[in-house]
Design a protein around this motif. Sequence first.
Motif, mmCIF file in Angstrom:
data_model
loop_
_atom_site.group_PDB
_atom_site.id
_atom_site.type_symbol
_atom_site.label_atom_id
_atom_site.label_comp_id
_atom_site.label_asym_id
_atom_site.label_seq_id
_atom_site.Cartn_x
_atom_site.Cartn_y
_atom_site.Cartn_z
ATOM 1 N N ASN A 63 15.255 -2.271 -5.185
ATOM 2 C CA ASN A 63 15.154 -1.462 -6.394
ATOM 3 C C ASN A 63 16.098 -0.268 -6.350
ATOM 4 O O ASN A 63 16.637 0.152 -7.382
ATOM 5 C CB ASN A 63 13.713 -0.992 -6.599
ATOM 6 N N SER B 148 10.846 -6.610 -10.991
ATOM 7 C CA SER B 148 9.572 -6.112 -11.525
ATOM 8 C C SER B 148 8.442 -7.110 -11.330
ATOM 9 O O SER B 148 7.277 -6.722 -11.145
ATOM 10 C CB SER B 148 9.712 -5.795 -13.021
ATOM 11 N N SER C 90 3.095 0.003 -5.434
ATOM 12 C CA SER C 90 3.796 0.597 -6.565
ATOM 13 C C SER C 90 4.419 1.931 -6.178
ATOM 14 O O SER C 90 5.532 2.255 -6.600
ATOM 15 C CB SER C 90 2.835 0.798 -7.738
ATOM 16 N N SER D 230 8.244 2.605 -6.205
ATOM 17 C CA SER D 230 8.664 3.682 -7.101
ATOM 18 C C SER D 230 9.537 4.716 -6.398
ATOM 19 O O SER D 230 10.257 5.473 -7.059
ATOM 20 C CB SER D 230 7.441 4.370 -7.712
ATOM 21 N N THR E 276 4.721 10.730 -5.487
ATOM 22 C CA THR E 276 4.578 9.274 -5.555
ATOM 23 C C THR E 276 3.720 8.752 -4.404
ATOM 24 O O THR E 276 2.799 7.951 -4.605
ATOM 25 C CB THR E 276 5.963 8.594 -5.524
ATOM 26 N N LEU F 256 4.757 7.570 -11.872
ATOM 27 C CA LEU F 256 5.333 6.292 -11.447
ATOM 28 C C LEU F 256 4.494 5.633 -10.360
ATOM 29 O O LEU F 256 4.352 4.410 -10.318
ATOM 30 C CB LEU F 256 6.757 6.509 -10.940
ATOM 31 N N ILE G 14 2.556 1.907 -12.696
ATOM 32 C CA ILE G 14 2.957 0.516 -12.459
ATOM 33 C C ILE G 14 1.747 -0.318 -12.048
ATOM 34 O O ILE G 14 1.547 -1.447 -12.523
ATOM 35 C CB ILE G 14 4.052 0.440 -11.380
#
Length: 454
Positions: free
Chosen positions: A53, A162, A178, A182, A320, A375, A379
């Motif tokens: 990612n 995703s 997630s 993230s 996060t 984030l 998700i």
Amino acid sequence: MTDSFSSSDAGSVPDPLPLAEVPDTLVPGEHEAFQAPTKSFSLGAQMFLALANIAFFITIYPTGGILIPAQVVALDSRNKVISLGLLSTFAALASVLGNPIAGALSDRTTWKLGRRRSWMLIGTCTGAIALLILANASSLPMLIVGAAIGQFFGSALLAGLSAVIPDRVPERQRGTASAIVSLAIPLSIILGAVLVSSVLKLTRNTIASAYYAIIVILVVIIGLYVATMHEQPLPRHVVPPFKPGAFLAAFWINPRTYPDFSYAWLTRFLVILGYSVGVGYLNYYLRDVIKYTQHYPGHTIEEAAATLQIISALFLIIATIIFGILSDRLQRRKIFVMLASGIIALGLLPLALVHTWIMVEIAAAIIGFGFGAYLGVDIALVTQVLPRPQDRGKDLGLINIASAIPGLLAPGFGALVISLFAFDTILGYNILFIVATAIVLLGAVLVQPIKGVR
């Protein structure tokens, strides 16, 4: 194109690529690819997915936040706000179209390489071409074309990445997974800013060299991820025949039938819209309101923008991790999404009240913390309200539209507000940040009606 995906009945022309062979009696929906995952997704696998990612987002953030604004200024300094708004609008529109289409095609792909890996490769190759166009853009139209191609075909890579969480990660791990995935956003912001700044200094502000470095990172990392990712090909017998009418109709998700999905879509749209409206014009806010280069001679706006991205990203990383782990520990999602949205709003509002470089740095930290918290949990929430396991890629593509449409609306909205108050530039920016704050708070409130997730 249809033959490349599952199509039809016995007697049809064989697909050009080898497909998995399964009994004709296999019932659609019973295949293991459509079952809820139960096997733990290892920490190493989560970190490798995060790395992949990063490779994707490093093509987005440093280019959109540093390189493209600088190119727009060089090509059309007098109309930079309108020009950047026009470019961002076309790019976001391409993303809006590309996300659900790539996701839906990924769901139906029966190539031997696998439905997700195939589209990761397609997105990587076309993304590299788009970056080459941007690197050599000598006019605003060429810059717009490169950005639009990158967003449209980059959706293929995003669709594959995703879908890994709902495909492979059990619900009990999705908050942590997630959060780790993230981290790709702040890390891509930090690494991208450092990479771009370093390359620009080494090459005496040769923007093309920064693009070439990004291309190398994209191709190498995604290539390694695809090569090492294990994925069973989807047998064509488990996918319905391709019918254009049914394919297009599937993009509509009835809010009455799936209210949780609809609220999840709407809340993400509002939060990202408010965030985008507020943050999207920080580069020009530094020029027009803060007068950064006047107060700090010898320093550039690009350096200031990179500094803000790093500050925001550092706090984003902290939030996060904390919120993702807490969300899994407590098995709660909604309260954390609402709290995170409120923190974003708390960071946006001061930009309308105090116009100093120090306040911009503080606001960047608060916004970054709030966005990271958002984030890390949103998700996980979204993957738990997807309507049908057979359509995970398509449905996530629709969710990604909620992130993409703000990119379509925010630049034009921001340009409109600033232009309407051309007689008082500071007032225009003040109103922009106040409206952004209100939009984010509305998104926070609309999380509450979601019933299927705690």
